[in-house]
Design a protein around this motif. Structure first.
Motif, mmCIF file in Angstrom:
data_model
loop_
_atom_site.group_PDB
_atom_site.id
_atom_site.type_symbol
_atom_site.label_atom_id
_atom_site.label_comp_id
_atom_site.label_asym_id
_atom_site.label_seq_id
_atom_site.Cartn_x
_atom_site.Cartn_y
_atom_site.Cartn_z
ATOM 1 N N ALA A 60 -18.400 51.951 20.925
ATOM 2 C CA ALA A 60 -19.398 53.207 21.322
ATOM 3 C C ALA A 60 -20.606 52.234 19.831
ATOM 4 O O ALA A 60 -20.530 52.586 18.788
ATOM 5 N N SER A 104 -25.194 58.168 20.287
ATOM 6 C CA SER A 104 -24.731 59.231 20.599
ATOM 7 C C SER A 104 -23.393 59.106 21.258
ATOM 8 O O SER A 104 -23.040 59.707 21.665
ATOM 9 N N GLU A 105 -23.236 57.970 21.686
ATOM 10 C CA GLU A 105 -21.908 57.552 22.387
ATOM 11 C C GLU A 105 -20.340 58.030 21.445
ATOM 12 O O GLU A 105 -19.599 57.761 21.859
ATOM 13 N N LEU A 127 -20.692 60.179 19.044
ATOM 14 C CA LEU A 127 -20.968 61.709 19.575
ATOM 15 C C LEU A 127 -20.599 62.235 20.909
ATOM 16 O O LEU A 127 -18.904 62.927 21.050
ATOM 17 N N LYS A 128 -20.031 61.600 21.577
ATOM 18 C CA LYS A 128 -19.797 61.936 22.925
ATOM 19 C C LYS A 128 -18.180 62.346 23.058
ATOM 20 O O LYS A 128 -17.692 62.633 23.964
ATOM 21 N N GLN A 129 -17.615 60.826 22.528
ATOM 22 C CA GLN A 129 -16.734 60.565 22.787
ATOM 23 C C GLN A 129 -16.321 61.658 21.682
ATOM 24 O O GLN A 129 -14.927 62.324 21.944
ATOM 25 N N ALA A 141 -16.938 65.020 20.907
ATOM 26 C CA ALA A 141 -16.906 65.831 21.825
ATOM 27 C C ALA A 141 -15.938 66.207 22.483
ATOM 28 O O ALA A 141 -15.593 66.653 22.714
ATOM 29 N N LEU A 142 -16.101 65.045 23.173
ATOM 30 C CA LEU A 142 -14.212 64.551 24.856
ATOM 31 C C LEU A 142 -13.309 64.884 23.670
ATOM 32 O O LEU A 142 -12.652 65.656 24.560
#
Length: 51
Positions: free
Chosen positions: A15, A19-20, A22-24, A26-27
């Motif tokens: 990543a 933001s990537e 943070l997305k990971q 969050a998932l």
């Protein structure tokens, strides 16, 4: 525990943007919440009679 650390070490360097990451994250947290919910409802009768 070591497996989780290994997976995170493998996934996070790929990543490139914050933001990537943070997305990971969050998932990962969402998956943990889903598993927790499934564990809490294990054995309960969730049929229409419950509601």
């Amino acid at each position: 525990m070591a497996a989780i650390a290994r997976v995170l070490a493998w996934a996070l360097p790929k990543a490139s943007f914050e933001s990537e990451i943070l997305k990971q994250l969050a998932l990962f947290c969402g998956a943990g919440l889903l598993v927790s919910l499934l564990m809490m409802t294990y054995g309960l009768d969730l049929s229409a009679g419950l509601f």
